[in-house]
Design a protein around this motif. Structure first.
Motif, PDB file in Angstrom:
ATOM      1  N   MET A 148      -7.428   4.053  13.184  1.00  7.54           N
ATOM      2  CA  MET A 148      -7.444   4.699  11.876  1.00  7.54           C
ATOM      3  C   MET A 148      -6.020   4.900  11.341  1.00  7.54           C
ATOM      4  O   MET A 148      -5.763   4.732  10.158  1.00  7.54           O
ATOM      5  N   LYS A 149      -5.075   5.252  12.226  1.00  5.47           N
ATOM      6  CA  LYS A 149      -3.695   5.471  11.802  1.00  5.47           C
ATOM      7  C   LYS A 149      -3.102   4.202  11.193  1.00  5.47           C
ATOM      8  O   LYS A 149      -2.397   4.260  10.181  1.00  5.47           O
ATOM      9  N   ARG A 150      -3.426   3.055  11.793  1.00  2.00           N
ATOM     10  CA  ARG A 150      -2.921   1.787  11.276  1.00  2.00           C
ATOM     11  C   ARG A 150      -3.517   1.499   9.897  1.00  2.00           C
ATOM     12  O   ARG A 150      -2.813   1.052   8.988  1.00  2.00           O
ATOM     13  N   THR A 151      -4.803   1.782   9.745  1.00  2.00           N
ATOM     14  CA  THR A 151      -5.476   1.571   8.464  1.00  2.00           C
ATOM     15  C   THR A 151      -4.836   2.429   7.377  1.00  2.00           C
ATOM     16  O   THR A 151      -4.596   1.962   6.255  1.00  2.00           O
ATOM     17  N   ILE A 152      -4.554   3.674   7.706  1.00  2.00           N
ATOM     18  CA  ILE A 152      -3.933   4.577   6.732  1.00  2.00           C
ATOM     19  C   ILE A 152      -2.542   4.083   6.358  1.00  2.00           C
ATOM     20  O   ILE A 152      -2.162   4.101   5.179  1.00  2.00           O
ATOM     21  N   LYS A 153      -1.769   3.634   7.337  1.00  2.00           N
ATOM     22  CA  LYS A 153      -0.428   3.124   7.057  1.00  2.00           C
ATOM     23  C   LYS A 153      -0.491   1.920   6.117  1.00  2.00           C
ATOM     24  O   LYS A 153       0.337   1.770   5.204  1.00  2.00           O
ATOM     25  N   GLU A 154      -1.478   1.049   6.344  1.00  2.00           N
ATOM     26  CA  GLU A 154      -1.617  -0.131   5.498  1.00  2.00           C
ATOM     27  C   GLU A 154      -2.111   0.255   4.107  1.00  2.00           C
ATOM     28  O   GLU A 154      -1.726  -0.368   3.109  1.00  2.00           O
ATOM     29  N   ALA A 155      -2.933   1.279   4.033  1.00  2.00           N
ATOM     30  CA  ALA A 155      -3.373   1.789   2.727  1.00  2.00           C
ATOM     31  C   ALA A 155      -2.179   2.369   1.964  1.00  2.00           C
ATOM     32  O   ALA A 155      -2.038   2.163   0.752  1.00  2.00           O
ATOM     33  N   GLU A 156      -1.329   3.103   2.664  1.00  2.00           N
ATOM     34  CA  GLU A 156      -0.133   3.657   2.034  1.00  2.00           C
ATOM     35  C   GLU A 156       0.738   2.541   1.455  1.00  2.00           C
ATOM     36  O   GLU A 156       1.232   2.651   0.326  1.00  2.00           O
ATOM     37  N   ALA A 157       0.926   1.483   2.238  1.00  2.00           N
ATOM     38  CA  ALA A 157       1.754   0.370   1.787  1.00  2.00           C
ATOM     39  C   ALA A 157       1.153  -0.305   0.556  1.00  2.00           C
ATOM     40  O   ALA A 157       1.871  -0.667  -0.396  1.00  2.00           O
ATOM     41  N   PHE A 158      -0.160  -0.455   0.542  1.00  2.00           N
ATOM     42  CA  PHE A 158      -0.874  -1.062  -0.580  1.00  2.00           C
ATOM     43  C   PHE A 158      -0.651  -0.241  -1.853  1.00  2.00           C
ATOM     44  O   PHE A 158      -0.316  -0.772  -2.919  1.00  2.00           O
ATOM     45  N   VAL A 159      -0.825   1.066  -1.734  1.00  2.00           N
ATOM     46  CA  VAL A 159      -0.699   1.951  -2.884  1.00  2.00           C
ATOM     47  C   VAL A 159       0.749   2.032  -3.365  1.00  2.00           C
ATOM     48  O   VAL A 159       1.018   2.015  -4.574  1.00  2.00           O
ATOM     49  N   LYS A 160       1.685   2.113  -2.440  1.00  2.00           N
ATOM     50  CA  LYS A 160       3.100   2.158  -2.815  1.00  2.00           C
ATOM     51  C   LYS A 160       3.491   0.926  -3.629  1.00  2.00           C
ATOM     52  O   LYS A 160       4.231   1.025  -4.614  1.00  2.00           O
ATOM     53  N   GLU A 161       2.984  -0.221  -3.235  1.00  2.00           N
ATOM     54  CA  GLU A 161       3.288  -1.455  -3.955  1.00  2.00           C
ATOM     55  C   GLU A 161       2.685  -1.427  -5.360  1.00  2.00           C
ATOM     56  O   GLU A 161       3.346  -1.794  -6.338  1.00  2.00           O
ATOM     57  N   LYS A 162       1.443  -0.967  -5.463  1.00  2.00           N
ATOM     58  CA  LYS A 162       0.752  -0.948  -6.747  1.00  2.00           C
ATOM     59  C   LYS A 162       1.413   0.008  -7.747  1.00  2.00           C
ATOM     60  O   LYS A 162       1.443  -0.264  -8.951  1.00  2.00           O
ATOM     61  N   LEU A 163       1.919   1.118  -7.257  1.00  2.00           N
ATOM     62  CA  LEU A 163       2.458   2.146  -8.148  1.00  2.00           C
ATOM     63  C   LEU A 163       3.980   2.235  -8.090  1.00  2.00           C
ATOM     64  O   LEU A 163       4.569   3.216  -8.539  1.00  2.00           O
ATOM     65  N   ALA A 164       4.609   1.190  -7.590  1.00  2.00           N
ATOM     66  CA  ALA A 164       6.062   1.209  -7.361  1.00  2.00           C
ATOM     67  C   ALA A 164       6.858   1.438  -8.641  1.00  2.00           C
ATOM     68  O   ALA A 164       7.948   2.017  -8.601  1.00  2.00           O
ATOM     69  N   HIS A 165       6.340   0.996  -9.775  1.00  2.00           N
ATOM     70  CA  HIS A 165       7.106   1.084 -11.021  1.00  2.00           C
ATOM     71  C   HIS A 165       6.534   2.125 -11.984  1.00  2.00           C
ATOM     72  O   HIS A 165       6.871   2.129 -13.167  1.00  2.00           O
ATOM     73  N   ASP A 166       5.707   3.019 -11.483  1.00  2.00           N
ATOM     74  CA  ASP A 166       5.103   4.020 -12.352  1.00  2.00           C
ATOM     75  C   ASP A 166       6.141   5.019 -12.856  1.00  2.00           C
ATOM     76  O   ASP A 166       6.974   5.508 -12.094  1.00  2.00           O
ATOM     77  N   THR A 167       6.058   5.322 -14.147  1.00  2.00           N
ATOM     78  CA  THR A 167       6.949   6.327 -14.746  1.00  2.00           C
ATOM     79  C   THR A 167       6.139   7.394 -15.484  1.00  2.00           C
ATOM     80  O   THR A 167       6.681   8.099 -16.343  1.00  2.00           O
ATOM     81  N   THR A 168       4.844   7.521 -15.144  1.00  2.00           N
ATOM     82  CA  THR A 168       3.962   8.438 -15.863  1.00  2.00           C
ATOM     83  C   THR A 168       3.611   9.683 -15.060  1.00  2.00           C
ATOM     84  O   THR A 168       2.829  10.514 -15.520  1.00  2.00           O
ATOM     85  N   GLY A 169       4.152   9.809 -13.853  1.00  2.00           N
ATOM     86  CA  GLY A 169       3.787  10.937 -13.006  1.00  2.00           C
ATOM     87  C   GLY A 169       2.627  10.626 -12.078  1.00  2.00           C
ATOM     88  O   GLY A 169       2.091  11.514 -11.410  1.00  2.00           O
ATOM     89  N   HIS A 170       2.237   9.345 -12.023  1.00  2.00           N
ATOM     90  CA  HIS A 170       1.173   8.907 -11.121  1.00  2.00           C
ATOM     91  C   HIS A 170       1.750   7.968 -10.058  1.00  2.00           C
ATOM     92  O   HIS A 170       1.136   6.965  -9.682  1.00  2.00           O
ATOM     93  N   ASP A 171       2.911   8.312  -9.583  1.00  2.00           N
ATOM     94  CA  ASP A 171       3.623   7.494  -8.607  1.00  2.00           C
ATOM     95  C   ASP A 171       3.190   7.843  -7.176  1.00  2.00           C
ATOM     96  O   ASP A 171       2.277   8.632  -6.966  1.00  2.00           O
ATOM     97  N   TRP A 172       3.891   7.249  -6.215  1.00  2.00           N
ATOM     98  CA  TRP A 172       3.537   7.483  -4.824  1.00  2.00           C
ATOM     99  C   TRP A 172       3.655   8.956  -4.439  1.00  2.00           C
ATOM    100  O   TRP A 172       2.855   9.472  -3.663  1.00  2.00           O
ATOM    101  N   GLN A 173       4.642   9.648  -4.965  1.00  2.00           N
ATOM    102  CA  GLN A 173       4.807  11.054  -4.605  1.00  2.00           C
ATOM    103  C   GLN A 173       3.592  11.879  -5.041  1.00  2.00           C
ATOM    104  O   GLN A 173       3.162  12.790  -4.323  1.00  2.00           O
TER     105      GLN A 173
END
Length: 218
Positions: free
Chosen positions: A1-26
């Motif tokens: 499960m930990k590996r799955t979560i890490k890969e999910a984090e990476a997926f989401v970080k990539e998708k929202l890497a350029h967000d400037t609307t307050g819906h970023d990774w943080q």
């Protein structure tokens, strides 16, 4: 499960890497952390809660061009990563009902959905919520405040997304409604302080705005 979560984090970080609307990774990470705290207190399937919290904005229609494509991509990701069909359907259902959208979404039907929705709404209020509101408004070219633009109450989803509004009006159209709309006892307890903080901010904002001006919402 930990590996799955890490890969999910990476997926989401990539998708929202350029967000400037307050819906970023943080934002996503805060919502995930809040969701897990609520899950500990309220119960629920931790895997479903964590994954739904991580993916909740990569399918949001205000952030992606092709919503259907985004949902398909998330669903395929879940299947490839061995998430059961039952949990996959549950996660997708949460993603489709978590947003406010002018108050036009149906009520959550599962505890996991309530927890994720509460976590997302908690990050929309309080000091962080205030900062994100103005960040989003700036990114979308929405005015700070204009007394001639009336606050909307009952809106269709289309009106909520595309109607004329301001950053300050958004507090009245959505943010101040979230405290009473919290699903869980734990979230409502956390929300009270954040709700009151926004009320104080708005009172000060109006005091400063109207220093030499009689215009007000009242």
């Amino acid at each position: 499960m930990k590996r799955t979560i890490k890969e999910a984090e990476a997926f989401v970080k990539e998708k929202l890497a350029h967000d400037t609307t307050g819906h970023d990774w943080q934002h996503i990470n805060r919502v995930r952390n809040l969701a897990m705290i609520l899950c500990e207190k309220e119960g629920g399937n931790k895997q479903v809660v964590e994954l739904a919290a991580l993916f909740h904005d990569v399918v949001d229609d205000k952030l992606v061009v092709d919503v259907n494509k985004a949902y398909k991509e998330v669903e395929e990701w879940l299947i490839v990563h061995g998430i059961s069909e039952k949990d996959c359907h549950h996660i997708i259902h949460i993603l489709k009902t978590v947003s406010f959208k002018g108050g036009n979404r149906p009520e959550m039907t599962t505890l996991e959905g309530e927890v994720v929705q509460d976590a997302d709404r908690l990050d929309a209020i309080g000091a962080v919520g205030i900062a994100r509101t103005f960040m989003y408004a700036g990114a979308k070219g929405t005015p700070l405040y204009n007394p001639s633009i009336k606050i909307r109450d009952v809106m269709s989803e289309q009106e909520y997304r595309n109607g004329k509004s301001t950053a300050v009006a958004h507090f009245y159209e959505k943010l101040l409604k979230l405290y009473e709309g919290m699903n869980t006892y734990t979230a409502k307890a956390i929300a009270k302080e954040r709700h009151d903080y926004m009320l104080g901010f708005l009172a000060q904002f109006k005091k400063e705005w109207n220093y030499n001006n009689e215009n007000d919402y009242d």
